[in-house]
Scaffold this active site. Sequence first.
Site, PDB file in Angstrom:
ATOM      1  N   HIS A  50       0.632  -1.153   0.580  1.00  0.00           N
ATOM      2  CA  HIS A  50       0.244  -0.100  -0.019  1.00  0.00           C
ATOM      3  C   HIS A  50       0.677   1.600   0.167  1.00  0.00           C
ATOM      4  CE1 HIS A  50      -3.172   2.707   2.535  1.00  0.00           C
ATOM      5  NE2 HIS A  50      -3.338   3.046   0.931  1.00  0.00           N
ATOM      6  N   GLU A  60       2.002   2.290  -3.652  1.00  0.00           N
ATOM      7  CA  GLU A  60       0.709   2.856  -4.007  1.00  0.00           C
ATOM      8  C   GLU A  60       0.796   4.197  -3.977  1.00  0.00           C
ATOM      9  OE1 GLU A  60      -3.235   4.470  -3.165  1.00  0.00           O
ATOM     10  OE2 GLU A  60      -3.337   1.754  -2.671  1.00  0.00           O
ATOM     11  N   HIS A  61       0.974   4.653  -2.815  1.00  0.00           N
ATOM     12  CA  HIS A  61       1.441   5.992  -2.910  1.00  0.00           C
ATOM     13  C   HIS A  61       2.946   6.420  -3.610  1.00  0.00           C
ATOM     14  CE1 HIS A  61      -1.903   7.374   0.235  1.00  0.00           C
ATOM     15  NE2 HIS A  61      -1.389   6.299  -0.171  1.00  0.00           N
TER      16      HIS A  61
END
Length: 461
Positions: free
Chosen positions: A60, A63-64
Amino acid sequence: MGHTATPEAHSSGLTATEHRLANGLRVVLSEDHLTPVAAVCLWYDVGSRHEVKGRTGLAHLFEHLMFQGSASVKGNGHFELVQAAGGSLNGTTSFERTNYFETMPAHQVELALWLEADRMGSLLTALDQESLDNQRDVVKNERRQRYDNVPYGTAFERLAALVYPDGHPYHHTPIGSMADLDAASLEDARAFFRTYYAPGNAVLAVVGAIDPQQTLGWIEKYFGSIPNHDGKPAPRDGSLPAVVGEQVREVVEEDVPSRALMAAYRLPEDGSREADAADLALTVLGGGESSRLHNRLVRRDRTAVTAGFGLLRLAGAPSLGWLDIKASSGVELPVIEAAVDEELARFAEQGPTPEEMERAQAQLEREWLDRLATVGGRADELCRFAVLFGDPQLALTAVQRVLSVTAEEVREVAAARLRPDNRAVLVYEPTGGGQAGGEQAGDSGEQAGESGDDQEEEGQQ
């Protein structure tokens, strides 16, 4: 560049062609000139199930980081260029994949392809300690806002930890823990990118008003020179016994609006006929206001204000059936739980009625049509079936498999799986006088195995 023949038309009237670049990138194209738009969707075969203990949340976090600049596009340039061209974009992370997607005016597809290729091929040149620290803080703040500081926000995380035992790849959810996010080093992030962000570990789908040959030319031009790299470890085994073997319970005392009963059941893996049968069972039992549990608890008994039962499909581990009931003011949860068990036992014995089967199948068919009706939804479905099941064409025929399931198969999967010894239960007891009843204040729907980010929120970082 290899090419497979266009398949025969499916019942949906949609087709897709498949291609593979020399560096391993799989490409799926679906031409559709109904509207002058096109979607670019890129799935990487990496999610939280690929993480190791002590380093959760990296999928995650990345993803950023993918929105924080690359060799040719600095800072928020990815957002700025897409939005200036009239497009929209986002990315999400789940247990089993990370995806990135743009919907563009058809004449701007080349821009989206160039942007995706640039960050796939050159993100490491822009990844530094400053950008890592910045996005680590963003993710930690997201955890506070969407999980830790909202009513029922950690429910899914708790249920997953109970259904999937410690050490299982699905034991932790994509958001990760604060401690692990703090522990992630720059070298951890770079190694994660080198391992998973490679052409041979991705599927690219382009859907909409495109010229397939021209689009393939652009893909070859921008992605073809990105080197592939090996060394990706196989995902850890996610198999488990079909049933938990005992009922696991946890009482949560928090400042929530009302008492709540939540439960998670182990259900068949996605891609199987049994998973389709389970989806139909949960739709009959808790899929909307015509469902059995809503009719029993909300309309008839008036012991609950909401009652839902949904399926989180998982391909690498048992899927998860999530029961979510918010109690009416003053109602004790054992009353609700007894009614739920009564309804599940009756369903396991008798199965769905013909009318319920017809309604549930129509509901799942409509949801399937809704996903394929937009270029973005269709691109996502093509990527999903390519990454998880090796065949994007299955996306175009998925509804046929659901419609072929019989009422007896639905009854059988309910009898085998929707049992008290195959569930983890969360009992929410309010503190601070929160027994008003009513809808939950926080939306835990997105947390069911997926972390996503608003464009505006990311664009401001």
